[in-house]
Structures are given as structure tokens and as C-alpha cells.
Design an enzyme around this catalytic site. Sequence first.
Site, PDB file in Angstrom:
ATOM      1  CE  LYS A  53     -11.948   6.427   1.138  1.00 54.32           C
ATOM      2  NZ  LYS A  53     -11.008   5.329   1.336  1.00 54.32           N
ATOM      3  CD  GLN A  97      -8.952   2.810  -0.438  1.00 51.43           C
ATOM      4  OE1 GLN A  97      -9.221   3.988  -0.252  1.00 51.43           O
ATOM      5  NE2 GLN A  97      -9.710   1.821   0.011  1.00 51.43           N
ATOM      6  CG  ASP A 120      -8.294   5.397   7.282  1.00 44.57           C
ATOM      7  OD1 ASP A 120      -9.499   5.716   7.274  1.00 44.57           O
ATOM      8  OD2 ASP A 120      -7.715   4.867   6.317  1.00 44.57           O
TER       9      ASP A 120
END
Length: 294
Positions: A53, A97, A120
Site C-alpha cells: 500500500k 490494517q 475503507d
Amino acid sequence: MTAIIDGKAFSSNIRIRVADHVACLKDRHGLVPGLAVVLVGEDPASGVYVRNKGIQTREAGMASFEHKLPAETSQEVLLSLIGGLNADPAVHGILVQLPLPAHLDAEAVINAIAPEKDVDGFTIGNVGRLGTGQKAMVPCTPLGCVMMLRDRLGDLSGQNAVVVGRSNIVGKPMAQLLLAENCTVTVAHSRSRDLAAICRGADILVAAVGRPGMIRGDWIKPGATVIDVGINRIVEGGRSRLVGDVDFEAAVQVAGAITPVPGGVGPMTIACLLANTLTACCRISGLPDPAWPG
Ligand code: NDP
């Protein structure tokens, strides 16, 4: 002939668009979109995701902020870090994460992220906005799936869509997005009866289960568009490889179009994370949303 939907090429197109838009933001507004990724603990797979990422964020011309915390980090310390990122004007997107170590309350941590920076799309605020048809940050994997479907099929109105899987990160938001596209949506799961018959009714079939090759070729309606979200590692003849939730060899004989694994949905997820970070930066700065293919 069945079309193989090339997620690698599609995601590369999105990353180029993101980079072009980022360059424009810098030139015209002096803005640099920033993505903060928080990793707690030393899970090796999570470490690889976070590194990838970071690399792709920088390649797109955005700022990448990586926060690596020890596994024993307390809830209080983590919430305080998120509070700081929420207030930091250089940060437009925040991603924690998952999974988090078991002693942490993942729901509370996710919901501490400011909704406008929740790239997200996992906070209750964004889930509620998506469900009520308001402007939301949309989870990356389903967003990538719907972009590929729109690119392939154009208007999705009236299509019978079946989503197999009802997780909060894939199945449920996927169903909401397809409903917003005016599909007639069925969500199937481990308690569904006669899954084969449900799947056979699908013009669009999305598999997000986590079971290698579970969707058989004869469950697929001829000409259907099949999106295989599953990523499963199997070992065959001493060699390990990735396969999806769909029996690809059989499905490719029947479907109108299908995503392969690897090279289908997978590469779209990080591309959509970059797209969401750019969208968040534009919204926070009062600029119009960027346009995406599909
Ligand atoms: P979850 O384990 O959270 O959810 C799996 C879903 O599948 C559940 O809703 C479960 O039903 C359903 N299910 C399990 N067994 C069956 C069965 N026999 N018949 C019907 N439904 C079943 O998984 P995720 O949604 O997180 O991920 C799904 C897959 O997608 C995984 O392979 C994952 O690795 C992959 N993935 C890929 C991503 C990408 O970037 N391409 C991103 C995220 C995930 P129930 O609710 O009843 O238990």
C-alpha cells in the site's frame, strides 16, 4: 466466447488516473493527498499488504504515513493515535490494517476514524450512508467489483445479481452497491438452501466465500458475468497456488465474462484504496469528486 475480465489492466488504468488527478491537485491547489496506514503487531501477511500500500501510494504521488505499533499496544494508545490522524490536515485517508490483536476492540477502533477519512468505508457512519443511498466512502473491494461490472455491462438496471457471502467487508456492501445500481439482489450464505439453484438464477454472480472452487460450472447461467472475490491458497502436487471461490476451468466454459484469480478482483482493491484517498482529499477540500471508469 467468454471474456476474461483483466483486473490488472483495469487497476493500472485507475492508478494512472489517480496519479494524473493528484498531479493536477498539486499544480492547481498545492494539495497532496495523504494516506495513513496503521499496523499493530507483526502479522507477516499484514506487513506485506502495508508495504505494498505504501509503495503504490507513493507511486501515485500521494504522501504515505506508516504507523507500525507493537502487538501489545493498548486501546488507549491506538485511539489517541487515531485522534491525532483525524486532526492532521496532511492526512486525508486513515486505514487500520485488520485483523488487530485480540485484546483490542476492533469495532471501537474503526469507529474512532473520522468518517470523511475512513477510506475503507468500515465506520458505522459510512455503512449507514451507503445503506441509505447517501454519499459515502465505499469499501474498496466491492467498489472495484462494481467498477468492473459497469465497465463490462454498462447499465446494470434490472439484472438479477446473486452475492454469495455476507461479510461486512465484502458481501453486504457489495449487495448494497448492486441494489443502488438497480439490480434485483439476492444475498446467499452458509445457511442458504439450494445454493446451486440460487446461483443459476444470476445474471451477475459475485462469489465472496473463502472456499476454493466451491461455485461449480453447472451452477452458472450461460452468459452470466462472474466476479470471483475469493483468494484461497491451495497446495497441489507439492506446489502452492492461489485460486478463487469459483471453479474457473468449468465456469469459463459457461460464463459470458469472468474475473480470474489471481489477476481479477485482487489488484482492484489497492487501486480503489488510492481512488478513495483521492476522493476523500477532494471532499475534505471542497472540490468535486474525481470521475472513475465504469
Ligand atoms: P468471511 O469469512 O468474512 O465471509 C465468508 C462468507 O461466506 C460468510 O458470509 C459465510 O456465510 C459465507 N459462506 C461460508 N461458507 C459458505 C457455504 N458453504 N455456502 C455459502 N456461503 C458460505 O470472508 P470475507 O468476506 O472477508 O472474504 C471472502 C473471500 O474473499 C476470502 O477468500 C477472502 O480472502 C477474499 N477477499 C478478497 C479480497 C480481494 O482483494 N480480492 C478482499 C477481501 C476478501 P455465514 O455468514 O453464514 O457464515
